[in-house]
Design an enzyme around this catalytic site. Structure first.
Site, short mmCIF file in Angstrom:
data_model
loop_
_atom_site.label_atom_id
_atom_site.label_comp_id
_atom_site.label_asym_id
_atom_site.label_seq_id
_atom_site.Cartn_x
_atom_site.Cartn_y
_atom_site.Cartn_z
N CYS A 1 33.09 -43.21 9.03
CA CYS A 1 33.39 -42.13 9.98
C CYS A 1 34.87 -42.13 10.37
O CYS A 1 35.41 -43.14 10.82
CB CYS A 1 32.54 -42.27 11.22
SG CYS A 1 32.84 -40.94 12.40
N LYS B 217 28.50 -47.77 3.31
CA LYS B 217 29.19 -46.53 2.95
C LYS B 217 30.59 -46.60 3.56
O LYS B 217 30.74 -46.92 4.73
CB LYS B 217 28.42 -45.34 3.53
CG LYS B 217 29.26 -44.09 3.84
CD LYS B 217 29.28 -43.12 2.69
CE LYS B 217 30.25 -41.98 2.92
NZ LYS B 217 29.94 -41.06 3.98
N GLY C 108 32.07 -36.97 -2.39
CA GLY C 108 33.22 -36.15 -2.02
C GLY C 108 33.38 -34.92 -2.88
O GLY C 108 33.60 -35.02 -4.08
N ASP C 109 33.20 -33.76 -2.25
CA ASP C 109 33.50 -32.45 -2.86
C ASP C 109 32.54 -31.99 -3.93
O ASP C 109 32.84 -31.04 -4.65
CB ASP C 109 34.92 -32.43 -3.46
CG ASP C 109 36.02 -32.64 -2.42
OD1 ASP C 109 35.69 -32.64 -1.22
OD2 ASP C 109 37.17 -32.80 -2.82
N GLY D 108 27.21 -34.22 0.88
CA GLY D 108 27.24 -33.96 2.31
C GLY D 108 27.20 -32.46 2.60
O GLY D 108 26.14 -31.85 2.71
N ARG D 109 28.39 -31.89 2.64
CA ARG D 109 28.51 -30.50 3.12
C ARG D 109 27.72 -29.50 2.30
O ARG D 109 27.18 -28.53 2.85
CB ARG D 109 29.99 -30.11 3.17
CG ARG D 109 30.74 -30.81 4.28
CD ARG D 109 32.23 -30.68 4.12
NE ARG D 109 32.69 -31.37 2.92
CZ ARG D 109 33.93 -31.28 2.45
NH1 ARG D 109 34.82 -30.54 3.07
NH2 ARG D 109 34.27 -31.95 1.36
C1 LIG Z 1 27.54 -33.01 9.60
C2 LIG Z 1 28.13 -34.22 8.91
C3 LIG Z 1 27.96 -35.48 9.47
C4 LIG Z 1 28.48 -36.61 8.83
N1 LIG Z 1 28.27 -37.84 9.38
C5 LIG Z 1 28.70 -38.93 8.70
C6 LIG Z 1 28.42 -40.23 9.18
O1 LIG Z 1 27.80 -40.42 10.22
N2 LIG Z 1 28.87 -41.30 8.46
C7 LIG Z 1 29.57 -41.15 7.30
O2 LIG Z 1 29.94 -42.14 6.66
N3 LIG Z 1 29.86 -39.92 6.83
C8 LIG Z 1 29.44 -38.83 7.50
N4 LIG Z 1 29.71 -37.59 7.02
C9 LIG Z 1 30.54 -37.49 5.81
C10 LIG Z 1 29.71 -37.36 4.57
O3 LIG Z 1 28.82 -38.44 4.41
C11 LIG Z 1 30.60 -37.28 3.33
O4 LIG Z 1 31.27 -38.51 3.14
C12 LIG Z 1 31.64 -36.19 3.44
O5 LIG Z 1 31.08 -35.00 4.00
C13 LIG Z 1 32.22 -35.87 2.06
O6 LIG Z 1 31.22 -35.49 1.15
P1 LIG Z 1 30.99 -33.94 0.81
O7 LIG Z 1 32.25 -33.44 0.20
O8 LIG Z 1 29.82 -33.96 -0.13
O9 LIG Z 1 30.69 -33.25 2.09
C14 LIG Z 1 29.21 -36.47 7.63
C15 LIG Z 1 29.38 -35.19 7.07
C16 LIG Z 1 28.86 -34.08 7.69
C17 LIG Z 1 29.05 -32.73 7.04
#
Ligand SMILES: Cc1cc2nc3c(=O)[nH]c(=O)nc-3n(C[C@H](O)[C@H](O)[C@H](O)COP(=O)(O)O)c2cc1C
Length: 264
Positions: free
Chosen positions: A22, A61, A125-126, A148-149
């Site tokens: 985070c 993570k 990521g992405d 994630g997103r």
């Molecule tokens: C709503 C939301 C909450 C998240 N909470 C955490 C979290 O608590 N711990 C963490 O390591 N990453 C958290 N992330 C990050 C995601 O795990 C991920 O690393 C990040 O969004 C990049 O991946 P993406 O490009 O697939 O979104 C969060 C992301 C989103 C969108």
């Protein structure tokens, strides 16, 4: 953290995943989340304390490092493996990058290809499409991908990716009936978890993503975010199904930078 691991054992989870990822200010200023990347000894001590306190598998993570000049994920991966973590998920950004710019998967690939590393490495990521998931899986050889997103308001992404990797074919985008069914489930869980009004309010940010691509949806979205009871939301959802039944959705294009994110 050791005590936390003991407490969560009560609900019989499959594993304990430690979140050293985070990046938000209020978390890292307390030395938590990605701040731990600045002090690998502390990271190892914390992880070791958790691993010793539980018989559950412990996973981690984290990110590439604190900032551009201190990308220490290769050292982190070896040292965490040495104290017994069972898998490592890596988000290809530093803390300083937050969620901006492009995720750099080359270092994730380096960790995976380090001959000393034998635990599963997951990349993150992405990833926003089945094509990209397959391309990155092949190019960086990771054991898994985390999303994630791209899953916000679109939980179908996981099946779409699995299917594309297995068959090379795209699944049809979900129909309006399927989307509304999932909105109803999500609303139900949200209210169950948070209570009636907070549950209804929390849902408001999600309608846009679930309904993205429908022409002239604004008017209905506005109704969804202004009505104040589950019954009224149900009515609006029925209306949406009546109006849009049979609509053929295009394959989704996501603006990842515009997706909300938060942790902590
Ligand atoms: C709503 C939301 C909450 C998240 N909470 C955490 C979290 O608590 N711990 C963490 O390591 N990453 C958290 N992330 C990050 C995601 O795990 C991920 O690393 C990040 O969004 C990049 O991946 P993406 O490009 O697939 O979104 C969060 C992301 C989103 C969108």
């Amino acid at each position: 953290m050791a005590m936390s691991a003991k407490i969560v054992e009560a609900v019989n989870p499959d594993l304990v995943d430690i979140n050293f990822g985070c990046p938000v200010k209020k978390v890292v200023t307390k030395g938590a989340g990605a701040a731990v990347l600045k002090d690998v000894d502390a990271m190892v001590r914390l992880t070791d304390a958790v691993a010793r306190s539980t018989s559950l598998p412990v996973t981690v993570k984290t990110r590439l490092g604190w900032d551009e000049n201190s990308k220490n994920i290769e050292e982190v991966a070896e040292r965490l493996q040495d104290i017994g973590i069972k898998a490592l998920a890596i988000h290809g950004r530093t803390r300083a990058q937050l969620y901006k710019g492009e995720a750099d998967w080359t270092l994730i690939g380096k960790v995976k290809n380090n001959p000393r590393i034998h635990i599963p490495i997951f990349g993150n990521g992405d990833i926003d499409s089945p094509e990209k998931a397959l391309e990155y899986k092949n190019r960086y050889d990771v054991d898994g991908i985390m999303i994630g997103r791209a899953a916000i308001g679109y939980p179908w992404i996981f099946n779409e990716i699995k299917n594309f990797i297995q068959t090379g074919e795209h699944l049809d985008p979900p129909t309006i009936e399927q989307r509304v069914e999932v909105i109803r489930q999500h609303l139900h869980h949200s209210v169950d978890w948070k209570g009636l009004l907070p549950g209804i309010n929390e849902m408001r940010r999600h309608y846009t993503n679930y309904l993205k691509g429908l022409p002239n949806i604004k008017e209905y979205r506005l109704k969804l975010v202004t009505v104040k009871s589950v019954e009224e939301i149900d009515e609006v959802l029925n209306e949406i199904i009546r109006v849009y039944s049979g609509y053929r959705f295009e394959r989704r294009k996501i603006d990842m930078e515009a997706m909300a994110y938060s942790c902590g």
